[in-house]
Scaffold this active site. Structure first.
Site, PDB file in Angstrom:
ATOM      1  N   GLU A 206      -8.077  -9.297  -3.405  1.00 54.97           N
ATOM      2  CA  GLU A 206      -7.534  -7.956  -3.607  1.00 54.97           C
ATOM      3  C   GLU A 206      -6.169  -8.135  -4.268  1.00 54.97           C
ATOM      4  O   GLU A 206      -6.037  -8.018  -5.473  1.00 54.97           O
ATOM      5  CB  GLU A 206      -7.432  -7.218  -2.271  1.00 54.97           C
ATOM      6  CG  GLU A 206      -6.978  -5.769  -2.394  1.00 54.97           C
ATOM      7  CD  GLU A 206      -6.799  -5.092  -1.037  1.00 54.97           C
ATOM      8  OE1 GLU A 206      -6.673  -3.862  -1.021  1.00 54.97           O
ATOM      9  OE2 GLU A 206      -6.753  -5.797   0.002  1.00 54.97           O
TER      10      GLU A 206
ATOM     11  N   ASP B 106     -12.775   1.725   2.943  1.00 53.61           N
ATOM     12  CA  ASP B 106     -11.606   0.979   3.394  1.00 53.61           C
ATOM     13  C   ASP B 106     -10.837   1.750   4.473  1.00 53.61           C
ATOM     14  O   ASP B 106     -11.029   1.530   5.667  1.00 53.61           O
ATOM     15  CB  ASP B 106     -10.716   0.634   2.200  1.00 53.61           C
ATOM     16  CG  ASP B 106      -9.792  -0.549   2.442  1.00 53.61           C
ATOM     17  OD1 ASP B 106      -9.922  -1.189   3.496  1.00 53.61           O
ATOM     18  OD2 ASP B 106      -8.957  -0.833   1.566  1.00 53.61           O
TER      19      ASP B 106
END
Length: 328
Positions: free
Chosen positions: A195, A273
């Protein structure tokens, strides 16, 4: 049927991060805690970047102080997920927020969460499983306590172990003991990588932790050899496009590499998320992906087949979820 109406599987959802702002506000009001700096003027969560997001996340979570709070939270999360067509969800549950890593306290929190999940399954037709999660920036020693909590409650509801948090703190290998302990207990493994950490963080996750899934993993697109490794090992990425856009990894959905990853043979899934933080839902993820890449009902059905195959649950649960997908 609109693609947004399809039944959905979600594999990457942070339990506290899925708390609706109004839910946290209500708890703060009940407990007379001032969380005014946590919220924007229009009632959303206020943060400027990823590190600030983590601090706001922890501040909001501070009012979740007992098993009953987590039972209420679980009910709220699953109601919202079911309203977005989710029929199976895996949520990241951190013993650090549920009893401070003490196994006895963790059991009490877990029992409350599981009871609420079972009630939601009866009422809404959504199945929840827990992936116990260490918080990376809390350090390796605390991860061992989280892993012990996971190992002591493995099986049935608790099916996996993973790690989230600030990728800039420590290395994946620093947490090898915790992951080995969880694996020995029969849990399946995932960790956040690729990420903010770049492709090398994905390599580290594969080499040092031997995970079966990667949380996010989208920076793998920068390394052709890593792409080959992911395909060869059949490692599934828990991709969260809306989160990536809000946090500035990519300017918009059309620029997101999920289509390229899929075209290259990488197994990808779609999740939210921390949905209220990132102003998204599973319906919105589907709508935006359809708009950006022209994905059809067939694409999303294939996506859910991949997600079900990668889910950390037993065969009987997968059969139940498969029937829910087929009925649509």
């Amino acid at each position: 049927m609109s693609v947004a109406d399809l039944p959905k599987i979600e594999l990457h959802l942070h339990h506290e991060g899925a708390a609706p702002p109004e839910f946290i506000k209500q708890l703060a009001h009940e407990k007379k805690v001032d969380l005014s700096k946590v919220f924007t003027a229009d009632g959303g969560y206020a943060f400027e970047n990823f590190v600030h997001f983590l601090s706001v996340y922890e501040a909001a979570s501070s009012v979740l102080t007992g098993p009953e709070d987590f039972a209420r939270l679980t009910t709220a999360i699953l109601e919202a997920s079911a309203a977005n067509g989710v029929v199976y969800s895996e949520s990241f549950l951190s013993p650090d927020f549920c009893g401070g890593g003490d196994v006895g306290a963790w059991r009490e929190y877990l029992a409350a969460i599981q009871e609420a999940a079972e009630a939601a399954e009866v009422k809404h037709g959504i199945t929840l499983r827990g992936v116990v999660t260490a918080v990376r920036h809390f350090g390796a020693e605390k991860s061992k306590a989280s892993s012990l909590c996971a190992a002591e409650t493995a099986g049935g509801f608790v099916t996996g172990f993973g790690m989230g948090g600030d990728e800039g703190q420590f290395t994946q290998g620093d947490f090898g003991y915790a992951f080995a302990q969880a694996k020995e207990a029969g849990l399946q493994l995932t960790t956040h990588a690729g990420e903010f950490g770049g492709p090398e963080s994905v390599w580290d996750a594969i080499r040092d932790l031997n995970v079966e899934r990667i949380g996010h993993g989208v920076r793998a697109i920068e390394d052709p050899e890593l792409i080959k490794e992911l395909v060869e090992r059949e490692i599934t990425l828990e991709v969260c496009p809306g989160s990536n856009v809000v946090l500035g990894l990519f300017p918009d959905f059309a620029s997101h590499p999920i289509q390229k990853l899929r075209d290259l043979g990488v197994k990808v899934t779609v999740s939210t998320d921390d949905p209220p933080f990132f102003h998204t839902t599973m319906r919105r993820e589907y709508e935006e992906l359809a708009k950006a890449f022209g994905w059809t009902e067939e694409d999303f059905r294939a996506l859910n087949v991949t997600a079900l195959d990668a889910a950390f649950c037993d065969g009987e649960t997968k059969k139940t979820v498969a029937k829910r997908l087929e009925r649509a």
